[in-house]
Design a protein around this motif. Structure first.
Motif, PDB file in Angstrom:
ATOM      1  N   GLY A 195       0.878  -1.189  -0.055  1.00 39.38           N
ATOM      2  CA  GLY A 195      -0.012  -0.078  -0.017  1.00 39.38           C
ATOM      3  C   GLY A 195       0.702   1.175  -0.005  1.00 39.38           C
ATOM      4  O   GLY A 195       0.258   2.342   0.235  1.00 39.38           O
ATOM      5  N   LEU A 196       2.133   1.255  -0.325  1.00 38.54           N
ATOM      6  CA  LEU A 196       2.980   2.254  -0.294  1.00 38.54           C
ATOM      7  C   LEU A 196       2.660   3.236  -1.758  1.00 38.54           C
ATOM      8  O   LEU A 196       2.604   2.668  -2.758  1.00 38.54           O
ATOM      9  CB  LEU A 196       4.485   1.943  -0.330  1.00 38.54           C
ATOM     10  CG  LEU A 196       4.997   0.973   1.071  1.00 38.54           C
ATOM     11  CD1 LEU A 196       6.254   0.890   0.887  1.00 38.54           C
ATOM     12  CD2 LEU A 196       4.640   2.156   2.296  1.00 38.54           C
ATOM     13  N   THR A 197       2.568   4.416  -1.666  1.00 34.37           N
ATOM     14  CA  THR A 197       2.379   5.298  -2.749  1.00 34.37           C
ATOM     15  C   THR A 197       3.822   5.505  -3.303  1.00 34.37           C
ATOM     16  O   THR A 197       4.818   5.071  -2.656  1.00 34.37           O
ATOM     17  CB  THR A 197       1.639   6.595  -2.466  1.00 34.37           C
ATOM     18  OG1 THR A 197       2.709   7.355  -1.419  1.00 34.37           O
ATOM     19  CG2 THR A 197       0.525   6.463  -1.781  1.00 34.37           C
ATOM     20  N   ARG A 198       3.800   6.228  -4.384  1.00 35.33           N
ATOM     21  CA  ARG A 198       5.035   6.168  -5.135  1.00 35.33           C
ATOM     22  C   ARG A 198       5.820   7.372  -4.426  1.00 35.33           C
ATOM     23  O   ARG A 198       7.015   7.321  -4.253  1.00 35.33           O
ATOM     24  CB  ARG A 198       4.908   6.937  -6.686  1.00 35.33           C
ATOM     25  CG  ARG A 198       4.279   5.655  -7.394  1.00 35.33           C
ATOM     26  CD  ARG A 198       4.278   6.077  -8.822  1.00 35.33           C
ATOM     27  NE  ARG A 198       5.402   5.879  -9.568  1.00 35.33           N
ATOM     28  CZ  ARG A 198       6.232   4.743 -10.005  1.00 35.33           C
ATOM     29  NH1 ARG A 198       5.573   3.808 -10.008  1.00 35.33           N
ATOM     30  NH2 ARG A 198       7.187   5.067 -10.778  1.00 35.33           N
ATOM     31  N   GLU A 199       5.331   8.416  -3.517  1.00 37.65           N
ATOM     32  CA  GLU A 199       5.928   9.492  -2.679  1.00 37.65           C
ATOM     33  C   GLU A 199       6.357   8.527  -1.557  1.00 37.65           C
ATOM     34  O   GLU A 199       7.389   8.996  -1.027  1.00 37.65           O
ATOM     35  CB  GLU A 199       4.847  10.368  -2.448  1.00 37.65           C
ATOM     36  CG  GLU A 199       4.335  11.291  -3.435  1.00 37.65           C
ATOM     37  CD  GLU A 199       3.652  10.538  -4.458  1.00 37.65           C
ATOM     38  OE1 GLU A 199       2.713   9.611  -3.960  1.00 37.65           O
ATOM     39  OE2 GLU A 199       3.261  11.241  -5.554  1.00 37.65           O
ATOM     40  N   GLN A 200       5.491   7.798  -0.989  1.00 41.86           N
ATOM     41  CA  GLN A 200       6.148   6.983   0.144  1.00 41.86           C
ATOM     42  C   GLN A 200       7.164   6.206   0.082  1.00 41.86           C
ATOM     43  O   GLN A 200       8.359   5.741   0.649  1.00 41.86           O
ATOM     44  CB  GLN A 200       4.986   6.199   0.885  1.00 41.86           C
ATOM     45  CG  GLN A 200       3.875   6.906   1.432  1.00 41.86           C
ATOM     46  CD  GLN A 200       2.614   6.075   1.973  1.00 41.86           C
ATOM     47  OE1 GLN A 200       2.280   5.091   1.223  1.00 41.86           O
ATOM     48  NE2 GLN A 200       2.236   6.566   3.078  1.00 41.86           N
ATOM     49  N   MET A 201       7.554   5.716  -1.264  1.00 44.02           N
ATOM     50  CA  MET A 201       8.530   4.632  -1.506  1.00 44.02           C
ATOM     51  C   MET A 201       9.893   5.462  -1.606  1.00 44.02           C
ATOM     52  O   MET A 201      10.430   4.637  -1.643  1.00 44.02           O
ATOM     53  CB  MET A 201       8.316   4.246  -3.046  1.00 44.02           C
ATOM     54  CG  MET A 201       7.274   3.145  -3.289  1.00 44.02           C
ATOM     55  SD  MET A 201       6.692   2.832  -4.883  1.00 44.02           S
ATOM     56  CE  MET A 201       8.278   2.014  -5.396  1.00 44.02           C
TER      57      MET A 201
END
Length: 231
Positions: A164-170
């Motif tokens: 559930g990680l967004t590309r920003e969170q990655m």
């Protein structure tokens, strides 16, 4: 043998041949152990060494001497300080687990390292730090006689998406090698044909790993009888 080509989804693992004839939908064909580096509840050496397939990670610590030596796959972090430290330690490549490994897998493709992982500061680079140790690790493991596989960028990106990680969170949160390996194993050894058992995982450590999300992911797999823990 060293493979520089990205791994195809179904090429990284060859499932072991069944030891018993399947007599129904719930028949178990084989037993798979995923051995973490945390404390174990008891000595599991005989059980692990008799399994059909065993995955380990990096360099066993708390599980050393209590989980046998059978290693069909060793997943090794090829980025950052951990790999730099191993490259400076000749004993690592002579260790029992590395020597026993039939295949070594790097979870991070160089593209993954450049795109998503933390890059050292200028001062750190001047001190010899860098994020990508793939080529140096390939050379050292090749000299040790190991076959090495590098996973493609999609391997990491799909694993992040499943958490559930967004590309920003990655760029801020990074799945652990343990989670990446577990997910890989479950894709190749599906239940109920295979019983995948987990041991030596504490779900704690580096603050930038997604420990809570990974624990929830594992608990869901256990609840659905896709993964089992050792008592």
């Amino acid at each position: 043998m060293i493979s520089l080509e990205p791994a195809r989804r179904n090429s990284s693992i060859t499932s072991p041949r069944s030891k018993t004839q399947c007599k129904g939908a719930d028949a178990v064909s084989g037993r798979v152990f995923v051995v973490g580096n945390g404390p174990l509840p008891r000595d599991l050496s005989d059980e692990v060494d008799s399994a059909d397939f065993v995955l380990r990670f990096n360099e066993p610590k708390a599980s050393k001497g209590m989980s046998g030596t059978k290693t069909d796959m060793l997943m090794v972090n090829n980025s950052g300080k951990p790999m730099q430290r191993r490259l400076r330690d000749p004993g690592y490549f002579r260790s029992a687990i590395v020597q026993a490994a039939k295949e070594v897998v790097f979870p991070y493709h160089p593209h993954t390292i450049r795109t998503w992982l933390i890059q050292p500061t200028l001062l750190s680079r001047l001190r010899g730090r860098k994020s990508d140790w793939t080529l140096q690790a390939l050379e050292s493991l090749g000299q040790a006689g190991k076959e090495v596989r590098i996973m493609p960028p999609s391997f990491y990106e799909e694993a992040c998406a499943e958490l559930g990680l967004t590309r920003e969170q990655m760029r801020e949160v990074f799945p652990s090698t343990g989670y990446l390996g577990l997910r890989h194993i479950l894709q190749h050894f599906p239940a109920p044909q295979y019983r995948v058992e987990l041991c030596g995982f504490s779900w704690e450590g580096w603050k930038r790993h997604a420990w809570a999300d990974e624990r929830s992911w594992v608990e869901n797999k256990i609840a659905n009888r896709l993964l089992f823990t050792i008592d």
